[in-house]
Design a protein around this motif. Sequence first.
Motif, PDB file in Angstrom:
ATOM      1  N   HIS A 122     -16.365  56.031  53.879  1.00 29.26           N
ATOM      2  CA  HIS A 122     -17.533  55.328  53.160  1.00 29.26           C
ATOM      3  C   HIS A 122     -17.135  54.031  52.692  1.00 29.26           C
ATOM      4  N   THR A 123     -15.734  53.916  52.110  1.00 24.12           N
ATOM      5  CA  THR A 123     -15.507  53.025  51.286  1.00 24.12           C
ATOM      6  C   THR A 123     -14.742  51.779  52.268  1.00 24.12           C
ATOM      7  N   ASP A 124     -14.509  52.057  53.548  1.00 24.80           N
ATOM      8  CA  ASP A 124     -13.935  51.159  54.585  1.00 24.80           C
ATOM      9  C   ASP A 124     -12.589  50.856  54.389  1.00 24.80           C
ATOM     10  N   CYS A 125     -11.722  51.924  53.636  1.00 28.02           N
ATOM     11  CA  CYS A 125     -10.330  51.661  53.575  1.00 28.02           C
ATOM     12  C   CYS A 125      -9.723  51.516  54.527  1.00 28.02           C
ATOM     13  N   GLN A 126      -8.862  50.257  54.684  1.00 28.42           N
ATOM     14  CA  GLN A 126      -7.889  50.085  55.582  1.00 28.42           C
ATOM     15  C   GLN A 126      -6.494  50.247  55.446  1.00 28.42           C
ATOM     16  N   ILE A 127      -6.263  50.570  54.293  1.00 28.43           N
ATOM     17  CA  ILE A 127      -4.963  51.019  53.891  1.00 28.43           C
ATOM     18  C   ILE A 127      -5.117  52.174  52.843  1.00 28.43           C
ATOM     19  N   LEU A 128      -4.128  53.288  53.060  1.00 24.04           N
ATOM     20  CA  LEU A 128      -4.215  54.290  51.881  1.00 24.04           C
ATOM     21  C   LEU A 128      -2.839  54.680  51.549  1.00 24.04           C
ATOM     22  N   VAL A 129      -2.704  54.621  50.184  1.00 24.10           N
ATOM     23  CA  VAL A 129      -1.435  54.786  49.393  1.00 24.10           C
ATOM     24  C   VAL A 129      -1.423  56.376  48.761  1.00 24.10           C
ATOM     25  N   THR A 130      -0.657  57.389  48.884  1.00 24.07           N
ATOM     26  CA  THR A 130      -0.844  58.415  48.414  1.00 24.07           C
ATOM     27  C   THR A 130       0.663  59.058  48.104  1.00 24.07           C
ATOM     28  N   GLU A 131       0.784  60.231  47.644  1.00 25.80           N
ATOM     29  CA  GLU A 131       2.098  60.763  47.400  1.00 25.80           C
ATOM     30  C   GLU A 131       2.144  62.107  47.900  1.00 25.80           C
ATOM     31  N   ASP A 132       3.182  62.763  48.312  1.00 23.26           N
ATOM     32  CA  ASP A 132       3.472  63.994  48.790  1.00 23.26           C
ATOM     33  C   ASP A 132       2.971  65.250  48.326  1.00 23.26           C
ATOM     34  N   ARG A 133       2.586  65.100  46.861  1.00 25.20           N
ATOM     35  CA  ARG A 133       1.894  66.234  46.242  1.00 25.20           C
ATOM     36  C   ARG A 133       0.255  66.084  46.814  1.00 25.20           C
ATOM     37  N   HIS A 134      -0.223  65.384  47.308  1.00 22.27           N
ATOM     38  CA  HIS A 134      -1.540  65.048  47.904  1.00 22.27           C
ATOM     39  C   HIS A 134      -1.607  65.381  49.239  1.00 22.27           C
ATOM     40  N   ALA A 135      -0.489  65.678  50.127  1.00 24.38           N
ATOM     41  CA  ALA A 135      -0.400  65.644  51.525  1.00 24.38           C
ATOM     42  C   ALA A 135      -1.459  66.737  52.111  1.00 24.38           C
ATOM     43  N   LEU A 158      -4.176  67.884  50.758  1.00 19.86           N
ATOM     44  CA  LEU A 158      -5.584  67.337  50.672  1.00 19.86           C
ATOM     45  C   LEU A 158      -6.105  66.697  51.915  1.00 19.86           C
ATOM     46  N   LEU A 159      -5.051  65.975  52.686  1.00 23.73           N
ATOM     47  CA  LEU A 159      -5.494  65.108  53.645  1.00 23.73           C
ATOM     48  C   LEU A 159      -5.290  65.824  55.094  1.00 23.73           C
ATOM     49  N   GLU A 160      -4.535  66.862  55.290  1.00 21.99           N
ATOM     50  CA  GLU A 160      -4.221  67.582  56.228  1.00 21.99           C
ATOM     51  C   GLU A 160      -5.720  67.938  57.069  1.00 21.99           C
ATOM     52  N   GLY A 161      -5.603  67.410  58.409  1.00 24.46           N
ATOM     53  CA  GLY A 161      -6.975  67.793  59.219  1.00 24.46           C
ATOM     54  C   GLY A 161      -8.013  66.759  59.117  1.00 24.46           C
ATOM     55  N   LEU A 162      -8.007  65.791  58.443  1.00 27.16           N
ATOM     56  CA  LEU A 162      -8.874  65.008  58.092  1.00 27.16           C
ATOM     57  C   LEU A 162      -8.927  63.612  58.877  1.00 27.16           C
ATOM     58  N   ASP A 163     -10.206  63.133  59.235  1.00 25.60           N
ATOM     59  CA  ASP A 163     -10.155  62.145  60.044  1.00 25.60           C
ATOM     60  C   ASP A 163     -10.474  60.966  59.169  1.00 25.60           C
ATOM     61  N   LEU A 164      -9.583  60.146  58.781  1.00 26.58           N
ATOM     62  CA  LEU A 164      -9.979  59.087  57.786  1.00 26.58           C
ATOM     63  C   LEU A 164     -10.232  57.665  58.434  1.00 26.58           C
ATOM     64  N   GLY A 165     -10.115  57.918  59.546  1.00 23.27           N
ATOM     65  CA  GLY A 165     -10.124  56.097  60.328  1.00 23.27           C
ATOM     66  C   GLY A 165      -9.222  55.219  59.946  1.00 23.27           C
ATOM     67  N   ILE A 166      -7.924  55.818  59.358  1.00 18.76           N
ATOM     68  CA  ILE A 166      -6.758  54.821  58.918  1.00 18.76           C
ATOM     69  C   ILE A 166      -5.789  55.216  59.838  1.00 18.76           C
ATOM     70  N   PRO A 167      -4.981  54.160  60.535  1.00 13.55           N
ATOM     71  CA  PRO A 167      -3.763  54.118  61.602  1.00 13.55           C
ATOM     72  C   PRO A 167      -2.770  54.652  60.877  1.00 13.55           C
ATOM     73  N   ASP A 168      -1.837  55.437  61.344  1.00 14.23           N
ATOM     74  CA  ASP A 168      -0.827  56.033  60.698  1.00 14.23           C
ATOM     75  C   ASP A 168       0.075  54.923  60.058  1.00 14.23           C
ATOM     76  N   ASP A 169       0.297  53.969  60.663  1.00 14.70           N
ATOM     77  CA  ASP A 169       0.978  52.773  60.043  1.00 14.70           C
ATOM     78  C   ASP A 169       0.297  52.045  58.886  1.00 14.70           C
ATOM     79  N   ARG A 170      -0.724  52.658  58.546  1.00 14.97           N
ATOM     80  CA  ARG A 170      -1.436  52.085  57.302  1.00 14.97           C
ATOM     81  C   ARG A 170      -1.774  53.129  56.160  1.00 14.97           C
ATOM     82  N   ARG A 171      -1.058  54.163  56.378  1.00 14.13           N
ATOM     83  CA  ARG A 171      -1.035  55.143  55.655  1.00 14.13           C
ATOM     84  C   ARG A 171       0.397  55.268  54.978  1.00 14.13           C
ATOM     85  N   PHE A 172       0.477  55.536  53.739  1.00 12.10           N
ATOM     86  CA  PHE A 172       1.779  55.428  52.811  1.00 12.10           C
ATOM     87  C   PHE A 172       2.062  56.525  52.026  1.00 12.10           C
TER      88      PHE A 172
END
Length: 545
Positions: A94-107, A109-123
Amino acid sequence: MTMRQLLLARANDDSPALYFEDQTWTWREVFQACCDRADAFLAWRRPGPFHVGVLLENVPEYLFLSGAAALSGATLVGINPTRRGAGLERDVRHTDCQILVTEDRHASLLEGLDLGIPDDRRFDIASPEWAEALAGHRGADTPEIEEDPNATYMLIFTSGTTGEPKAAICSSARVAFGGRMLAQMRGLRSDDVGYLVMPLFHSNAHIAGIAPILSVGGSWAMRRRFSASGFLPDVRRYGVTYFNYVGKPLTYILATPAADDDAENPLRIAFGNEAAEQDIARFAERFGCDVIDAYGSTEGGISITRTPDTPSGALGVAPPGTLILDPETGVECPRAEFDEHGRILNADEAIGEIANRESAPQFEGYWRNDEANVERTRDGIYWSGDLGYRDADGFFYFAGRNMDWLRVDGENIAAGPIERILSRHPAVALAAVYAVPNSDVGDDCMASLILRPGEEFDPTDFATFLSKQADLGTKMMPRYIRVATELPSTETNKILKRVLREERWECEDPVWIRDGDGYRPLGSEDRGAIRSEFQSRGRLAEIER
């Protein structure tokens, strides 16, 4: 004044800026870290909204990314880690994120989600790839951009009547102005140390925590997550003088064992909102500091301040234009009248919505939500969505949330998504979720269920079912469950949540209470114990209205 300008003022400052665990950064080092990431943001930018999603706990990287957004003109999107499944996916998309920065402890939460962000823009900041991604940007100069003070600096999620969180727009100018004003009002100085422990995806952390200290060139002491037992040791270890809070932290801290030397600490000021009234004086006395509790909103349209003469139970006074209005007619409600025990006598006519007839033009809006924007400022009035009343002397009182909102531990939570989750259970025909008072502050979540014919409520099975719902956030779990054959409703079959809230757990239908990971029947002894809790905390009126 903007957040970028406040940060630029610290570029060559070699005094301490940040303490985290055993590490320390100077302002010069913090500024350079922000420049590095700002340079990276600009290099990674793609067409479309320049939005950077951040899903982190309170770690230094969050501050560096916030500063990078200010320096590069990006918009920081604070992702709430208590969201789950489809709800979390929806927030990011909804917020049109083109970059996502997270950490291993939240991994997980994101499993199986279609976030619309390419792998090379997820850190992942804990991975070697993050360090490699930043390597080419180390030592970068301050980005040269054409700054717009009114551009969106942050998107902060809140909840609304639609049932899905709304992303409130916060401009750089508003955050910076709020921080500077707060620093001036509270007399903050360059030798002050602020305690950053409230979640950085919440507006309180930025407007009442980050910006005031940045504006005076003080220091921050940061902790990953709030810890009641860790509070006083941190205050003493880092020399904390200023603490911002929202919700129940004072209650949790006061629940820790008291010691004779608790007041022997450097803390001067605790500032926040939604503290339990009885805890304000207790906290001030125990820890030898001033506690200033106020009322405000993420959107910035309402501000109510407690004064020395504020009556017991009141929020305080408000600027001109702030009124209690009938949400249907827009007419100001009559002032509240009280009996000798302080109980309101004319609740039906005195309680309305807290609103402001002058602040609507300052409302910055919600991202991609025109309907909510119109509703929030209909008829040129800013509507808070909170219920309240006002006494003859002009003091405002909080009367609760709209029946489809809950305020659980400092977070707004919408009832609709919880109802949809509960209704997935094969035995549930109808679910109504609403707020009931918490004995400390805010709300607890209560659900009333009507079961399908021939079904019986199995508390063990139901608790197991809830534990398996990926999109049921940690604060969305009902504390009370009422099982009924019918619920009060209008002629058009709309559930009367106002009646359910008034009846609470003191109803004829069987009620279960959450106990650990399961539910057990709520008995008469439990009801008595709950009443005693409210009475001991000076909040008995909350369940007697």
